[in-house]
Design a protein around this motif. Structure first.
Motif, PDB file in Angstrom:
ATOM      1  N   VAL A   3       0.822  -1.178   0.025  1.00 46.33           N
ATOM      2  CA  VAL A   3      -0.126  -0.109   0.084  1.00 46.33           C
ATOM      3  C   VAL A   3       0.862   1.180  -0.013  1.00 46.33           C
ATOM      4  N   SER A   4       0.620   2.235  -0.729  1.00 41.62           N
ATOM      5  CA  SER A   4       1.296   3.412  -0.818  1.00 41.62           C
ATOM      6  C   SER A   4       0.891   4.416   0.211  1.00 41.62           C
ATOM      7  N   LYS A   5       1.365   5.284   0.665  1.00 45.82           N
ATOM      8  CA  LYS A   5       1.077   6.341   1.339  1.00 45.82           C
ATOM      9  C   LYS A   5      -0.057   7.267   0.938  1.00 45.82           C
ATOM     10  N   PRO A   6      -1.148   7.201   2.003  1.00 52.95           N
ATOM     11  CA  PRO A   6      -2.280   7.963   1.478  1.00 52.95           C
ATOM     12  C   PRO A   6      -2.187   9.545   1.387  1.00 52.95           C
ATOM     13  N   ASP A  10      -9.642  11.111   3.188  1.00 54.39           N
ATOM     14  CA  ASP A  10     -10.493  10.201   2.571  1.00 54.39           C
ATOM     15  C   ASP A  10      -9.895   8.806   2.159  1.00 54.39           C
ATOM     16  N   GLU A  11      -8.734   8.931   1.603  1.00 58.79           N
ATOM     17  CA  GLU A  11      -7.905   7.871   1.095  1.00 58.79           C
ATOM     18  C   GLU A  11      -7.461   7.210   2.387  1.00 58.79           C
ATOM     19  N   ALA A  12      -7.192   7.602   3.441  1.00 58.15           N
ATOM     20  CA  ALA A  12      -6.499   7.071   4.545  1.00 58.15           C
ATOM     21  C   ALA A  12      -7.802   6.176   5.272  1.00 58.15           C
TER      22      ALA A  12
END
Length: 175
Positions: A3-6, A10-12
């Motif tokens: 997983v890439s850093k949000p 909202d993405e988090a």
């Protein structure tokens, strides 16, 4: 899953929700696998008990098995508080027929008597040189001889001898 850093909030939140779903599914899979391992261990234990445990026609020694009891119906249905019958059962006594002795079995057969005694130079005393005198006779054994067309008994006896001039102490020595 990498997983890439949000980049925003909202993405988090979506990422957290996805990770929680994945975590729940992995927990369910782990629980089902633990149950499967537990069941396999029980099957292995029961199989070893059946193969290497007590040998019996009854399966009560193996956990989880019950055997039908066809032959204990009378015991299950009987009333244990009922008094026992006090009738004495009389069994008639009998006498055994006496066994025949060897003498009774061979009394009708012909008997040959064989006497064992010293002959020749052996009939003379070693101490004084006089002739030995018979002082007694003893039955040694009976032999049953079976020859085709003939059956007879041979009675073997032994004659004990001693010199007349020998003292009593020497007479009692054992041979």
């Amino acid at each position: 899953m990498t997983v890439s850093k949000p980049k925003n909030m909202d993405e988090a939140l979506k990422l957290i929700e996805l990770l929680q779903l994945e975590n729940n599914s992995l927990k369910k899979r782990n629980d089902s696998l633990e149950l499967l391992v537990h069941n396999m261990n029980e099957m292995l234990t029961k199989g070893r008990k059946m193969m290497f445990g007590r040998s019996s026609e009854q399966l009560r020694y193996v956990e989880g098995h019950e055997q039908l009891s066809f032959f204990n119906e009378a015991e299950k249905e009987s009333d244990s508080s009922a008094p026992e019958p006090k009738e004495d059962i009389l069994i008639p006594t009998h006498t055994r027929k006496a066994k025949c002795t060897k003498e009774e079995l061979t009394e009708n057969l012909p008997h040959n008597k064989v006497t064992v005694e010293f002959e020749g130079e052996d009939k003379k005393c070693d101490i004084c040189g006089c002739e030995l005198v018979c002082i007694g006779e003893e039955k040694l054994r009976n032999e049953l001889n079976i020859i085709p067309d003939r059956i007879f008994v041979t009675d073997i006896t032994v004659r004990y001898t001693n010199a007349r001039n020998v003292k009593r102490k020497q007479e009692k020595r054992k041979y």
